[in-house]
Design a protein around this motif. Sequence first.
Motif, short mmCIF file in Angstrom:
data_model
loop_
_atom_site.label_atom_id
_atom_site.label_comp_id
_atom_site.label_asym_id
_atom_site.label_seq_id
_atom_site.Cartn_x
_atom_site.Cartn_y
_atom_site.Cartn_z
N ALA A 1 47.44 44.82 31.15
CA ALA A 1 46.60 43.81 31.82
C ALA A 1 45.94 44.39 33.07
O ALA A 1 44.80 44.07 33.38
N MET A 2 46.67 45.26 33.79
CA MET A 2 46.08 45.89 34.98
C MET A 2 44.89 46.76 34.57
O MET A 2 43.87 46.81 35.26
N ALA A 3 45.04 47.46 33.44
CA ALA A 3 43.95 48.30 32.94
C ALA A 3 42.74 47.45 32.59
O ALA A 3 41.60 47.80 32.91
N PHE A 4 43.00 46.32 31.96
CA PHE A 4 41.91 45.40 31.63
C PHE A 4 41.22 44.90 32.89
O PHE A 4 39.99 44.82 32.98
N ASN A 5 42.04 44.61 33.90
CA ASN A 5 41.49 44.03 35.12
C ASN A 5 40.66 45.03 35.92
O ASN A 5 39.82 44.65 36.73
N LEU A 6 40.91 46.32 35.70
CA LEU A 6 40.05 47.32 36.34
C LEU A 6 38.60 47.05 35.95
O LEU A 6 37.71 47.05 36.80
N LEU A 7 38.39 46.78 34.67
CA LEU A 7 37.04 46.48 34.21
C LEU A 7 36.60 45.11 34.71
O LEU A 7 35.52 44.94 35.26
N PHE A 8 37.47 44.14 34.51
CA PHE A 8 37.08 42.76 34.75
C PHE A 8 36.79 42.50 36.22
O PHE A 8 35.78 41.91 36.59
N ARG A 9 37.69 43.00 37.08
CA ARG A 9 37.54 42.68 38.49
C ARG A 9 36.57 43.64 39.18
O ARG A 9 35.71 43.22 39.94
N ILE B 1 44.37 35.94 33.70
CA ILE B 1 44.02 34.61 34.21
C ILE B 1 45.25 33.96 34.83
O ILE B 1 45.19 33.37 35.91
N LEU B 2 46.38 34.10 34.15
CA LEU B 2 47.63 33.49 34.62
C LEU B 2 48.01 34.05 35.98
O LEU B 2 48.38 33.31 36.90
N GLY B 3 47.91 35.36 36.12
CA GLY B 3 48.34 35.99 37.36
C GLY B 3 47.27 35.99 38.44
O GLY B 3 47.58 36.13 39.62
N GLY B 4 46.04 35.85 38.03
CA GLY B 4 44.94 35.88 39.00
C GLY B 4 44.29 37.24 39.03
O GLY B 4 44.92 38.22 39.39
N SER B 5 43.00 37.29 38.65
CA SER B 5 42.33 38.59 38.57
C SER B 5 41.95 39.09 39.96
O SER B 5 41.74 40.27 40.17
N GLY B 6 41.87 38.18 40.94
CA GLY B 6 41.44 38.57 42.27
C GLY B 6 42.52 39.26 43.08
O GLY B 6 42.24 39.87 44.11
N VAL B 7 43.76 39.14 42.63
CA VAL B 7 44.87 39.75 43.37
C VAL B 7 45.23 41.05 42.67
O VAL B 7 45.27 41.09 41.44
N PHE B 8 45.49 42.11 43.44
CA PHE B 8 45.68 43.41 42.82
C PHE B 8 46.78 43.40 41.77
O PHE B 8 46.60 43.81 40.63
N LEU B 9 47.98 42.91 42.13
CA LEU B 9 49.09 42.92 41.17
C LEU B 9 49.10 41.68 40.27
O LEU B 9 50.01 41.51 39.46
N GLY B 10 48.09 40.82 40.43
CA GLY B 10 48.03 39.56 39.67
C GLY B 10 48.27 39.73 38.18
O GLY B 10 49.14 39.05 37.61
N PRO B 11 47.53 40.63 37.51
CA PRO B 11 47.72 40.76 36.06
C PRO B 11 49.14 41.13 35.68
O PRO B 11 49.66 40.65 34.67
#
Lengths: 396, 310
Positions: B35-43, B238-248
């Motif tokens: 999820a963190m890898a995904f969020n690199l793109l998303f965020r 989404i659950l963890g919050g994409s705006g927070v670094f460790l969120g995913p």
Amino acid sequence: MKGWFAPLLLALGLALAQSQQPIKIGALFILSGNFAGYGKSGSQGAQLAAEEINARGGVLGRPIQLIVVDDQGNPDVGVREARRLILQEKVDFLFGIDSSSVSLAVAPLTDEYKIPLVVTHAATPNLTEQCRPYVFRTSNNARMDSWAAAALAATLPVKRWANIGPDYEFGRVSWQDFITRLKQLRPDVEVVSEQWPRFGSTDYASFITALMRARPEAVFSTLWAGDMVIFARQAKQFGFFNQVKYFVNPVGAALEVLVPLGKETPEGLLVSARYWFLYPNTERNKAFVEAYRKRFGEYPSYNAQEAYAGLHMLARAIEKARSTQADAVKRAFEADGGLVYDAPEGRKRMRPEDHQVFEGLVWGYTKHTPDYPFAILERMRIVPATDTIYPTQCKR
Amino acid sequence: MRLLWLFLALALLGPWFSEYGLKLASEAFILGLYAMAFNLLFRQTGLLSFGQAAFFGLGAYTMALLVARGGWPFPATLPLAFLISALGALFIGFLSIRLSRIYFTMLTLAFAQLLYAVAHKWYAFTGGDNGITDLRPPGIWGESLFYYYVVLFLFALGVLFLWALERSPFGYALRALRDNRARAEAVGINAFGHLLLAFVISGALSGLAGALQGALQRSVFPDYLFWTRSAECILATILGGSGVFLGPAIGATVFLLLRVVVQANTEYWPFFLGALLLLMVLFFPKGLGGLALEMASRRLKGERRGASGS
């Protein structure tokens, strides 16, 4: 005197509790989604067997505790849930499993944790051909169904065959097994068409017309569950069943297919399932059907009977082994030419080499009667177990 | 610094977990890394990839095929899983990054489904829907505690790398491209190159997660490439919050626990997940991670106020 009495009582109580500890069996079935009907039947069958066993005093004086979980037919979920059952619930055995891929995913855990697995539905021949020491299958597999179908097909006065099956391992392997075997028995048959709709399709029109254009005399099919229901409805509208002389489906007599189709089922389809509740006409089978109807308010489908028989067979192996320990149970399953159990459907015998059960199979032609709201089988044809015994690569 | 403390705490926690706890925790780290890898793109880039499963599955299948068909030792397959998923991401990214928004999303989805079809149909090579089983790494690598540390180590490495990346000039360039592409390009940032590199890094990390998951589960199946697997990292984010670094990562842990706990008690777990997601999106758009941060900062403020008051 009081000094030693209390500890003694405590020890006695502990010892009693020890012997009364239930034998835990973790069952995996599909309880949600499109195939939940099969999982529900399976879990009900197992439940009925557990109740019967407990009513007669359990196994080795210990009651059976059945823990049923939903594997969603997904291998990843299956592995996660199997691990939870083994590590958290501390089950002694794993049981059930509808989906072939779930059974293959869970199988390696039996070696890792030395927890035997008794499979009662998943039908890929691969599972038992892996020759794992603690994997047992008490239901017949897809290859046996195909061989039985071929044995019957060889007696039919037709030569031009076609296939329509779901496009995944089960459909492909079943057709391969069927046609290879049929050509051994009847070298003069020819294949005029093969159709492979996606598993879970809702539109069969193009496949039906392609089949009809090839003018086969007989069609082999392994469409099952909702696929078979939808296919039968659509094919009927095309007049498919009037053109084709024989429609052969080894899983077409599942109640999960015949009950939803109701009076729409075409007559004269040559179908089977791994168990048909009106056969055999024995006291044993009648008693089972009656007990199941009383308990759950419906007729037992093949998956219900297989799970029921599977649990009884496992109980017998534990009794024979006088232990729930994996190696002892394995020996009990293998000893004396393989464990034998007289199920409602007839005699089941486990082949010691690959831990696959062999049994006679019932086939018949669909027919409507006023007694049932769905089609039943008439002109029944029994394929003896000897016609389905294929060679195995396993050795013990 | 705070991250290091967190990893240290997780490392110390290892021996206290039960066997089953170790498996769950390992899976949470893996899903977290994914999820963190995904969020690199998303965020960072604003690209919504709906085909992340392609790389997760590529990594898993690379590991599985090398172990099962090539007889490789498991640890040696990890760098290759990383590399092959990076190559896959290079190819898919090269073709899809030219498109924007929904077209990008659809194309990534299409590529992932294509790979799924290949894995599902190519029996001779991938085993089709029978998958590849018996992937238990031999020796100590197959032990739960050791594997927990392997996964934790790689998770920490990945997270620290992403953390550094976010603060690097590269990270700033990505956010500039996200916020105003025309202006960023006008200052001389090569948009395509930057986005492609981010896509490749994200894919490679996803592939690593896939390989780790395959070994944890002892088997790899085509549904590692199925679109629901792509949805998992989006849901966790989404659950963890994409705006927070460790969120995913937090979202992934909660997602997994929810799945296991709810499923153990009822078969309606998707309903509970759906309800929770709805609540999060409607009332806490910053996710669980954002919620935690807010509560922490409120407490900090409260403490300060209390201190100044006395």
